[in-house]
Structure formats: C-alpha cells, structure tokens
Design a protein around this motif. Sequence first.
Motif, PDB file in Angstrom:
ATOM      1  N   ILE A 155       3.983  21.683   4.900  1.00 55.40           N
ATOM      2  CA  ILE A 155       3.737  21.567   6.727  1.00 55.40           C
ATOM      3  C   ILE A 155       3.641  19.907   6.514  1.00 55.40           C
ATOM      4  O   ILE A 155       4.679  19.272   7.092  1.00 55.40           O
ATOM      5  N   SER A 156       3.281  19.517   5.984  1.00 54.71           N
ATOM      6  CA  SER A 156       2.905  17.755   5.894  1.00 54.71           C
ATOM      7  C   SER A 156       3.912  17.151   5.218  1.00 54.71           C
ATOM      8  O   SER A 156       4.944  16.067   6.223  1.00 54.71           O
ATOM      9  N   MET A 192       0.520  -1.234  -0.297  1.00 54.91           N
ATOM     10  CA  MET A 192      -0.194  -0.334  -0.028  1.00 54.91           C
ATOM     11  C   MET A 192       0.835   1.065  -0.129  1.00 54.91           C
ATOM     12  O   MET A 192      -0.229   2.771  -0.452  1.00 54.91           O
ATOM     13  N   ILE A 193       1.926   0.902   0.608  1.00 51.00           N
ATOM     14  CA  ILE A 193       2.539   2.301  -0.176  1.00 51.00           C
ATOM     15  C   ILE A 193       3.428   3.304  -1.338  1.00 51.00           C
ATOM     16  O   ILE A 193       3.190   4.311  -1.055  1.00 51.00           O
ATOM     17  N   ALA A 194       3.512   2.626  -2.183  1.00 49.01           N
ATOM     18  CA  ALA A 194       3.274   2.734  -3.795  1.00 49.01           C
ATOM     19  C   ALA A 194       2.647   3.467  -3.846  1.00 49.01           C
ATOM     20  O   ALA A 194       2.903   4.987  -4.540  1.00 49.01           O
ATOM     21  N   PRO A 195       1.903   3.026  -3.961  1.00 54.98           N
ATOM     22  CA  PRO A 195       0.676   4.036  -4.587  1.00 54.98           C
ATOM     23  C   PRO A 195       0.543   4.746  -3.564  1.00 54.98           C
ATOM     24  O   PRO A 195       0.756   6.209  -4.197  1.00 54.98           O
ATOM     25  N   LEU A 196       0.540   5.315  -2.374  1.00 49.49           N
ATOM     26  CA  LEU A 196       0.524   6.450  -1.512  1.00 49.49           C
ATOM     27  C   LEU A 196       1.481   7.833  -2.236  1.00 49.49           C
ATOM     28  O   LEU A 196       1.017   8.662  -2.152  1.00 49.49           O
ATOM     29  N   VAL A 197       2.356   6.835  -2.567  1.00 46.12           N
ATOM     30  CA  VAL A 197       3.837   7.388  -2.650  1.00 46.12           C
ATOM     31  C   VAL A 197       3.772   8.521  -3.429  1.00 46.12           C
ATOM     32  O   VAL A 197       4.160   9.610  -4.674  1.00 46.12           O
ATOM     33  N   ARG A 198       3.011   7.524  -5.239  1.00 42.63           N
ATOM     34  CA  ARG A 198       3.393   7.929  -6.026  1.00 42.63           C
ATOM     35  C   ARG A 198       2.044   8.953  -6.218  1.00 42.63           C
ATOM     36  O   ARG A 198       2.393  10.484  -7.028  1.00 42.63           O
ATOM     37  N   LEU A 199       1.315   9.571  -5.472  1.00 43.51           N
ATOM     38  CA  LEU A 199       0.075  10.189  -4.771  1.00 43.51           C
ATOM     39  C   LEU A 199       0.588  11.452  -4.416  1.00 43.51           C
ATOM     40  O   LEU A 199       0.379  12.913  -4.416  1.00 43.51           O
ATOM     41  N   LEU A 200       2.341  11.890  -4.173  1.00 41.95           N
ATOM     42  CA  LEU A 200       2.517  12.634  -3.644  1.00 41.95           C
ATOM     43  C   LEU A 200       3.098  13.650  -4.821  1.00 41.95           C
ATOM     44  O   LEU A 200       3.574  14.726  -4.626  1.00 41.95           O
ATOM     45  N   ASP A 201       3.286  13.245  -6.249  1.00 35.37           N
ATOM     46  CA  ASP A 201       3.645  13.937  -7.678  1.00 35.37           C
ATOM     47  C   ASP A 201       2.145  14.367  -7.794  1.00 35.37           C
ATOM     48  O   ASP A 201       2.277  14.442  -9.496  1.00 35.37           O
ATOM     49  N   GLU A 202       1.420  14.374  -6.907  1.00 37.54           N
ATOM     50  CA  GLU A 202      -0.437  14.734  -7.692  1.00 37.54           C
ATOM     51  C   GLU A 202      -0.122  16.013  -8.157  1.00 37.54           C
ATOM     52  O   GLU A 202      -0.130  17.199  -6.852  1.00 37.54           O
ATOM     53  N   ARG A 203      -0.762  17.047  -8.503  1.00 39.76           N
ATOM     54  CA  ARG A 203      -0.839  17.934  -9.012  1.00 39.76           C
ATOM     55  C   ARG A 203      -1.693  18.932  -7.337  1.00 39.76           C
ATOM     56  O   ARG A 203      -1.432  20.121  -7.518  1.00 39.76           O
ATOM     57  N   ALA A 245      -3.048  20.082  -4.528  1.00 35.81           N
ATOM     58  CA  ALA A 245      -2.207  20.375  -3.153  1.00 35.81           C
ATOM     59  C   ALA A 245      -3.448  19.081  -2.151  1.00 35.81           C
ATOM     60  O   ALA A 245      -2.223  18.401  -1.307  1.00 35.81           O
ATOM     61  N   GLU A 246      -4.526  19.406  -2.614  1.00 34.10           N
ATOM     62  CA  GLU A 246      -4.840  18.051  -0.564  1.00 34.10           C
ATOM     63  C   GLU A 246      -5.216  16.835  -1.279  1.00 34.10           C
ATOM     64  O   GLU A 246      -4.552  16.361  -0.598  1.00 34.10           O
ATOM     65  N   ILE A 247      -4.868  16.148  -2.310  1.00 36.38           N
ATOM     66  CA  ILE A 247      -4.443  14.792  -2.391  1.00 36.38           C
ATOM     67  C   ILE A 247      -2.866  14.915  -2.164  1.00 36.38           C
ATOM     68  O   ILE A 247      -2.204  13.741  -1.196  1.00 36.38           O
ATOM     69  N   SER A 248      -1.791  15.448  -2.356  1.00 40.87           N
ATOM     70  CA  SER A 248      -0.361  15.451  -1.721  1.00 40.87           C
ATOM     71  C   SER A 248      -0.349  15.619  -0.434  1.00 40.87           C
ATOM     72  O   SER A 248       0.450  14.820  -0.104  1.00 40.87           O
TER      73      SER A 248
END
Length: 661
Positions: free
Chosen positions: A595-596, A532-543, A545-548
């Motif tokens: 901050i997050s 479950m880690i990899a899908p969440l890490v990919r969302l760090l690159d999301e445009r 801001a709330e999703i990131s």
Amino acid sequence: MADSVKQILAKPIQLADQVIKAADEASASFRNESAELKFKSEKLAGLLRQAARASSDLYERPTRRIIEETEQVLAKAHSLILKCRANGLVKRVFTIIPAAAFRKMSIQLENSIGDVSWLLRVSAPAEDRGDEYLGLPPIAANEPNLYLIWEQVATLYKGSLEERSDAAASLVSLARDNDRYGKLIIEEGGVGPLLKLLKEGTMEGQENTATAIGLLGRDPESVEHLLHAGICSVFAKILKDGPMKVQAVVAWAVSELAANYPKCQDIFAQHNIIRLLVSHLAFETVQEHSKYAIDRIKPTSIHAVVMASSNSSNNINPRKSNEDDENQIQSRIPHPSGNGTASQLHRVITSTMAMHAANKRNEGNGGNQNSQTNQPKGNGQNNGKQTHQAHHQPSYSHSGINMKGRELESPETKANMKAMAARALWHLAKGNSSICRSITESRGLLCFAVLLEKGREDVQYNSAMSVMEITAVAEKDTDLRRSAFKPNSPACKAVVDQVLKIIEKADSDLLIPCMKAIGNLARTFRATETWMIAPLVRLLDERDAEISREACIALTKFACSENYLHLDHSKAIISSGGAKHLVQLVYFGEQIVQISAVVLLCYIALHVPDSEELAQAEVLAVLEWASKQSFLTLEETVEMLLQEAKSRLELYQSRGSRGFP
C-alpha cells in the motif's frame, strides 16, 4: 481521622457489652457455651477500647474493613446469646440451638480478636513493635494480597526509614506483578506516605519510592490521583537537588506517567520539569546551553559588587570580548569523540555557542546588561553573563540543578541519568507543541545531536525517539518548524547530519525513528538538498518489511503534492533508482508494504509522468495491476490517487511499451 474512627468503634463496643450482659442471663443449659462466648467477647471489647484510645494512630483503611466485619460478628453473637436466656418453660422447650452454632460463633469471635490485634500491631510505631512478625489477620484468608498492601502502607506511615524503604520495595514488587495491585495501593492510601518517603528517605528508599510511583501510574485515572497528591513539586525538587541515582529513577517515573496519560505533559511543564530534564541532558554534553538558565543571585557583598564591576569593565572592547568568549566557549565544550581534530558536529556546536554569546553581548551593549530574566523567546541570549557567573558559583549550574558532586558520579550513573532524561523528554514532547518549542529553544536539539553520536545505546535510542516526536510535532506546527528547523540552523544541521549517518549505516534499532524524523522534516529541505533521498531509496530494497514500509512513508512526504518541492524530490527519487524498487515492492512485497509503495509510486507518476525511467519500469502496467487488487483500493483516497496517476501516465506512455511511445 481520629473522630471518625471513634465513631465507627462505638457500635461494636456497645454490642460487645450487650453480649457480655446477655451471657450472664443465659439459662443453665447453655451456661458453658455462653461462658466461652462471654470470655471472648470481653477480650474483644478490651481490644476495641484499646483501639479507640489509639484512634489517632490507626491506619484508617483496614480499620474500617476490620471493624465493619467485627461489628457483624458481634451482632450475630448477640442474637445467638439472646436465645440462651431463661425466659420460662415455653421458651426453654422450643429453643433448639445446635452445638455447631456455638462452635462457629466461637471461631468467628476468635478471628475478630485476631483481626483487631493485627490492626493494633500494624498501626503501632516501629519502636513499639520491635522485630515482631505481623503475619496476616484471619480476615485476609480470601484476599491475602490486600492485607500485604495494608501492612506495607502501614509500615510507610509508622516504620523507621529503613523499614519504610523495604516497604516501598515490597510495593514495587506487588505493583509490578499486577496492575490491580497498583490500583489497590492507591485506593488504600499508599500515595501519601510514598511521597513523604520520597522527600525525606534514604537514597535507596527514594529510589524504591520513585519506582513504585512510576509503576502506579499505569492508567489515566491513577495518574490523575498521583498528580492531585502533589507528585510534580516533589519530582521537581528531586530533579533539582536530589542524588543523581534518584533523579534518574524520577525521570523514568515522569516518562511512565507521561506515556500513560499525555494530558499530564503540561502540568509537568508548569513545574519546570522540562527545564530540569534538559539540564541533565546537557550536563557534560553541551556545557553552556539553554534559555532556561536560572538567573544568578545579584551580588550582595562588596567583594561581589567589585568583581561584577571588574568583569563588566573587561568587556569594553567588543572585538576582544568576542574572541575571548568564543575561545572560552570552545574550551568548555568537550569534543564528542574525546580528543583529536574537532569533528563537524563539534564545530557546529561551537559555532552555535559563539553565535548565542555574540547575541548576548550585542544585547548587553544595547543597554540591557542588567537584564536577568528568563526570556520565553530569543534562544538563550543571557547565557554569556550567566556562564561567567556560573564560573564563580560552581555548586550550581546555569540551569538550576545542584551541581555539587555531580562530576564525581560514575560514568554508568551519568549515562543512566541521560538515558532516563531523554526518555522522559520523548514522552513529554509527544504531540505537544509548547514542550517541543521549549526543548528546541533550550538547545536540546544540540544535546540530542551529540548523544546520537557518542551516547550509550539506550541514550541513543531515547534521543532518537525524542527527535522523532519533536519532528512529528514540527511537521504539523508551521511556527515550530520555521523556528527550530530553519535551513541555516546549526542545531537542525547537527541533528539531520547524525540522523542521516544512522540511516546510511542502516544497522541499528535507531533506523526506524531516524527514518521517521527525516520524513517529518521533508518540508524543511531546499530544492538543492536531496542528499537524504538516496539513503532512503536504498532502504526500499531492505528485506525487513517494516523498514521498507517506513522508507516508503518517509519518501512519500518528500514526493506528495503537499510538499512545495515535490517535483524536485520526485526526480531525485527516480534518479536514485527508486522506480525499480517500488515496482518490486508493489508486485512482491508484503501487504503492509504494498500500500505504501503504491501511494509513493502514484505521487512520482503524477509529478514526473514523462520520466523515461518510469516508462522502462512499466509503471503504468504496475498501476493498472494495482487498481485491480481489492486490498489496495479499499481506501477511497488510494483508489482516487491510482486513477489520477494512471490518467497522467497515459498521456505520456503506452501500455506495455518500453521507453516513450
């Protein structure tokens, strides 16, 4: 009611008689004016006496307001008419009464006549009023909507079923337009007749009434009033036996009240609302479910006793019984995708049902076959016997709701029922451990797993929000987390699988609640469970801001020191390329994301300070930069975390270097 109305009517009737008597004693100079006031006072006195005779039928709230106003008018009329009496030359000479005073008093008396006439009409039974349009009383000139509310509430008391349904619809419009009107409806006694209509009205009337009640409960005080009026028992009755369309509106109303006043959650639970909502959720989703299965009535006829004995004797062979029950369970569970080869989720649900059936048989073979009580624990071990009995009693479900005709409802109605049941469970579960435990023990999680996969859009969303709230409670409640989200729990696996699929697709409104749900479950995963880690890490690159930001928060729950497996999870985040994404977010992300991202980066640096990936990403330099940004160090906890992470990194890495020193 009748006695109190008679008491408030006594004074204005007495004043009207005094005005009439004083008018007869008026001097010749004021005879015409006095005669007009006398005529209108007589008419008003007649109406007041008519109201006194019908006091038991009068709608009390407008009665008090109108009679109080009428009493003031009659007091002024009496004072004016006393000045017109012939009491000698001196009195006559010095008494000057403008003509406008008589005109004004005449208008006020006319208005009072109109008010009392309206009160009598609005309080009359429907058959006596006919199709007469009531209009608004003169007193309503300054506050017309209050009198519209009075008229509709009076209709709820006295009208036919059709008229009462229309009145409820009118109250819905008023309450939806303005919160103040909702408070007025409650203050003016509208809750009682609404509940009565909800019990005995037509389907349309019940829908309008349930909608009105949901709109009335917009603040804690209003919800308290509704609870004291007895809405819980009425709601429970409808959720058990009512038409499905009405049940859906009632479920929506429950969600509204619970959202606006969380303290009502336990009160709803005490009235079995949770059990009934889960039953609606499970209908045609997971056929056999729930520890909440209502015990069947014990057989009373000879035929029923014979059938029960026959069923018991047919289960002597445990192996054969196990195979038959499993096949029966599999045949009853609809395939989530309709047809074809069973999906993984379908197999999970089937295996869970078989597991509970086996538990029931084992308990039965141990001498508890006659036990028919709802157990607070045990995950529904009585379902085997209850399911078989449900086969012989198709009019009722194993969970207490009336099943008659439910299969004939339209797909739209069924989907709307599930959407509203899931919405109600979402708001009822929020922050409430006992309700969350009830939902998970009744296999509500399996229902949510199926609905997340195949439900309508609003059903999916409300299911995702429910899962998010349940996992949020489980994050803080160790007992709930261990019982409902055990690593080997099929229900837990089913939900997690569906949530991860949504996160991997990352293209729906379900994404954020599903990210939060996975983060809430961070402490339940084993060290080897890092997929479950990899899908969440990919969302760090999301445009977005709330999703990131939510991705950072979810990953932080895996990497924080409070998580026993923080080291394994931190390494998994680094292996998935999280360091470079976090560096970008710290430097260039929006402030809510920065901050997050800093917090997550600090935890990773604390736990894996010797990581080559962190050195190559120059994380130490990033943290140095972050510690100089005032908005990042406003919180004392963040500042302390930054200092600790920097100190840890400095032991293994050089400032500005790439790779190890």
